[in-house]
Enzyme design. Structure first.
Site, mmCIF file in Angstrom:
data_model
loop_
_atom_site.group_PDB
_atom_site.id
_atom_site.type_symbol
_atom_site.label_atom_id
_atom_site.label_comp_id
_atom_site.label_asym_id
_atom_site.label_seq_id
_atom_site.Cartn_x
_atom_site.Cartn_y
_atom_site.Cartn_z
ATOM 1 N N HIS A 1 0.814 -1.206 0.000
ATOM 2 C CA HIS A 1 0.000 0.000 0.000
ATOM 3 C C HIS A 1 0.852 1.261 0.000
ATOM 4 O O HIS A 1 0.325 2.371 0.096
ATOM 5 C CB HIS A 1 -0.901 -0.031 1.253
ATOM 6 C CG HIS A 1 -2.048 0.903 1.223
ATOM 7 N ND1 HIS A 1 -2.257 1.854 2.204
ATOM 8 C CD2 HIS A 1 -3.063 1.051 0.349
ATOM 9 C CE1 HIS A 1 -3.345 2.538 1.944
ATOM 10 N NE2 HIS A 1 -3.867 2.068 0.820
ATOM 11 N N LYS B 1 3.205 4.396 -1.194
ATOM 12 C CA LYS B 1 3.265 5.313 -2.343
ATOM 13 C C LYS B 1 4.563 6.096 -2.215
ATOM 14 O O LYS B 1 4.649 7.059 -1.449
ATOM 15 C CB LYS B 1 2.086 6.270 -2.356
ATOM 16 C CG LYS B 1 0.717 5.597 -2.519
ATOM 17 C CD LYS B 1 0.044 5.346 -1.219
ATOM 18 C CE LYS B 1 -1.372 4.833 -1.429
ATOM 19 N NZ LYS B 1 -1.966 4.352 -0.174
ATOM 20 N N ASP C 1 17.141 10.556 -6.948
ATOM 21 C CA ASP C 1 18.588 10.659 -6.738
ATOM 22 C C ASP C 1 19.013 10.490 -5.281
ATOM 23 O O ASP C 1 20.111 10.925 -4.905
ATOM 24 C CB ASP C 1 19.114 12.010 -7.252
ATOM 25 C CG ASP C 1 18.940 12.165 -8.756
ATOM 26 O OD1 ASP C 1 18.871 11.127 -9.443
ATOM 27 O OD2 ASP C 1 18.875 13.314 -9.237
ATOM 28 N N HIS D 1 -9.176 11.136 2.390
ATOM 29 C CA HIS D 1 -8.385 9.925 2.200
ATOM 30 C C HIS D 1 -7.009 10.014 2.863
ATOM 31 O O HIS D 1 -6.228 9.079 2.803
ATOM 32 C CB HIS D 1 -8.224 9.667 0.692
ATOM 33 C CG HIS D 1 -7.602 8.355 0.348
ATOM 34 N ND1 HIS D 1 -6.296 8.232 -0.120
ATOM 35 C CD2 HIS D 1 -8.095 7.088 0.374
ATOM 36 C CE1 HIS D 1 -6.018 6.967 -0.353
ATOM 37 N NE2 HIS D 1 -7.089 6.236 -0.070
ATOM 38 N N LYS E 1 -3.848 10.112 5.520
ATOM 39 C CA LYS E 1 -3.444 9.279 6.645
ATOM 40 C C LYS E 1 -2.377 10.053 7.415
ATOM 41 O O LYS E 1 -1.192 10.038 7.064
ATOM 42 C CB LYS E 1 -2.855 7.942 6.160
ATOM 43 C CG LYS E 1 -3.803 7.145 5.238
ATOM 44 C CD LYS E 1 -3.536 7.430 3.795
ATOM 45 C CE LYS E 1 -4.149 6.452 2.820
ATOM 46 N NZ LYS E 1 -5.494 6.055 2.990
ATOM 47 N N ASP F 1 0.633 16.219 20.310
ATOM 48 C CA ASP F 1 1.012 17.460 20.993
ATOM 49 C C ASP F 1 1.564 18.464 19.981
ATOM 50 O O ASP F 1 1.040 18.592 18.882
ATOM 51 C CB ASP F 1 2.018 17.166 22.110
ATOM 52 C CG ASP F 1 1.470 16.223 23.168
ATOM 53 O OD1 ASP F 1 0.233 16.121 23.268
ATOM 54 O OD2 ASP F 1 2.259 15.575 23.869
#
Length: 470
Positions: free
Chosen positions: A213, A215, A220, A389, A391, A396
């Site tokens: 999952h 991405k 470089d 969508h 995440k 704090d």
């Protein structure tokens, strides 16, 4: 004769079900999962046996080979981290639990830029690809052959024609609809493409339930990207059903990019059996922002429950606030306990989820948990300006995290995920400001499950039964 064959088949089926049930009891990642599989296999072996072959919860023993072979890189990262030890004055939270999960140290010398929504994300990614001089490493869960996918392909082909080494990887489940023509065009341009759907045998066929999952984009060894966006026009808000797609990526510089690079080469090794260690840059430069940061990668190949433990560590470290944004809220018992305990300690606990339905089963299951955490003082906010969508989580004024991990059992135990953690007040302030804007486009849940429409009242408890595999 026919009766004998049927009897032999039934005997073999039940014998296999019993063997699988014992294996499930020994290897399932949660007690609930073990009980669920055992009951299902024994009660309905004709369905349970074939499903267990595809969905059984087993760790990726072979995956650990990549980490062992890249151990010298891990040691090298620890070496440069020795002279880039975290700036103690900026470290407002104990990093040790996160370092133990990552098997890597927090280092200073890192930089971060939040990329809010798809246009900012892909503008930055495409600009970075255009400036690549040596190599591009790229991995997405979903890649579509649409306008955005074509633009990405063209950028990568142009880079390859400049002499840049390009390696491209996608997930077999997430990118099942990607056309062969798309892949072949990149290969003809000299791009190394790993298409997991081309694999045969048990490595692929019997591990469909485990999904990569992540991405990841690395340029470089100097610039890295990670977050919630995949490659498809819906992530630019162009899907008429979802409308605006609210998501977050992060652009990174510094040592954390090399940590992300290490995770990529382990994924590449697993899928392609090629060792990239000596072909990449592991020294790199540092950022003037001088942030403390760490890349935490989690997955079913780990010895421990790293995904859940990362969230658990964050929640238990929180003294003032823990804000979490996730498209799905299907936590396990430990995370629920930690959230409730934090709220009872007086911590500002906020869970931001979408009001729009993406996948109905986890969307429904979430309602079975909301009353329990709200009763302890936590707040549930439902985003209404399109589909949320992203995440991310915030602890704090000390820790900002952006990546791919959802707050559900699939992300915790079945998916390969990664989160970029920045132990820096500036990163925390930027994430807090972003989330406050999201809160302004949300409403706070006030109705109990018993006050919801009938399809939610009846559906949520049933959907919760599937929590171990959602």
């Amino acid at each position: 004769m026919w009766t004998l064959l049927v009897s032999v088949f039934v005997f073999a089926l039940y014998a296999t079900a019993i063997v699988f049930a014992v294996r499930a009891a020994q290897t399932a990642r949660t007690p609930q999962g073990a009980v669920g599989w055992v009951v299902f296999l024994i009660a309905a072996p004709v369905f349970g046996v074939p499903l267990y072959l595809f969905l059984g919860h087993h760790r990726f023993r072979g995956y650990r080979i990549a980490r062992k072979e890249s151990q010298r890189v891990v040691e090298g990262i620890k070496t440069f981290a020795d002279y880039s030890k975290p700036n103690a004055e900026k470290m407002l939270i104990n990093p040790r639990p996160f370092e133990a999960l990552a098997h890597m140290p927090v280092s200073r010398g890192n930089g971060a830029e939040l990329l809010v929504d798809g246009q900012a994300t892909f503008d930055a990614i495409f600009e970075a690809i255009d400036t690549a001089q040596v190599y591009v490493l790229i991995q997405f869960y979903i890649v579509r052959d649409d306008a955005l996918g074509q633009q990405l392909k063209d950028k990568l082909i142009a880079a390859a024609k400049r002499g840049v080494s390009v390696r491209f990887m996608m997930d077999a489940v997430g990118s099942y609809a990607l056309t062969t023509a798309y892949i072949e065009e990149m290969r003809e341009a000299g791009i190394a493409v790993v298409d997991p759907s081309e694999q045969r045998g048990p490595k692929f066929r019997f591990q469909l339930n485990y999904r990569n999952h992540r991405k990841t984009v690395i340029i470089d060894g100097e610039t890295g990207f990670i977050g919630g966006h995949n490659v498809g026009v819906e992530y630019l808000g162009q899907d008429p059903h979802f409308g605006r797609w609210r998501d977050t990526h992060i652009k990174m510089t510094g040592h954390i990019v090399r940590q992300l690079q290490l995770i990529f080469i382990e994924d590449w090794h697993w899928a392609h059996e090629e060792d990239l260690i000596d072909q990449l840059d592991w020294a790199g430069t540092v950022s003037d922002q001088d942030m403390n940061a760490l890349l935490v990668a989690t997955g079913p190949g780990d010895e421990t429950e790293t995904g859940a433990m990362m969230f658990f560590a964050a929640i238990t470290e929180a003294q003032h606030r823990i804000w979490i944004a996730s498209p799905y809220f299907v936590p396990d018992i430990d995370i629920m306990t930690a959230l409730k305990h934090a709220a009872m300690r007086g911590v500002d606990v906020r869970i931001l989820v979408p009001d729009t339905i993406d996948h109905r089963l986890p969307w429904l299951a979430a309602f079975a948990y909301f009353d329990e955490i709200r009763a302890c003082g936590a707040r549930v906010l439902r985003y209404t300006d399109g589909f949320l969508h992203q995440k991310v989580f915030l602890v704090d004024d000390a820790l900002a995290a952006v990546g791919t991990t959802n707050l559900d059992n699939r992300s915790f135990r079945l998916n390969f995920e990664a989160m970029a953690l920045f132990f820096d007040a500036r990163a925390a302030a930027a994430l807090a400001a972003m989330l406050e804007d999201d809160f302004a486009n949300s409403y706070e849940l006030s109705r109990t499950l018993g006050q919801q429409p009938v399809h939610i009242r009846l559906g949520a408890p049933l959907a919760r039964l599937f929590a171990p595999i959602l």
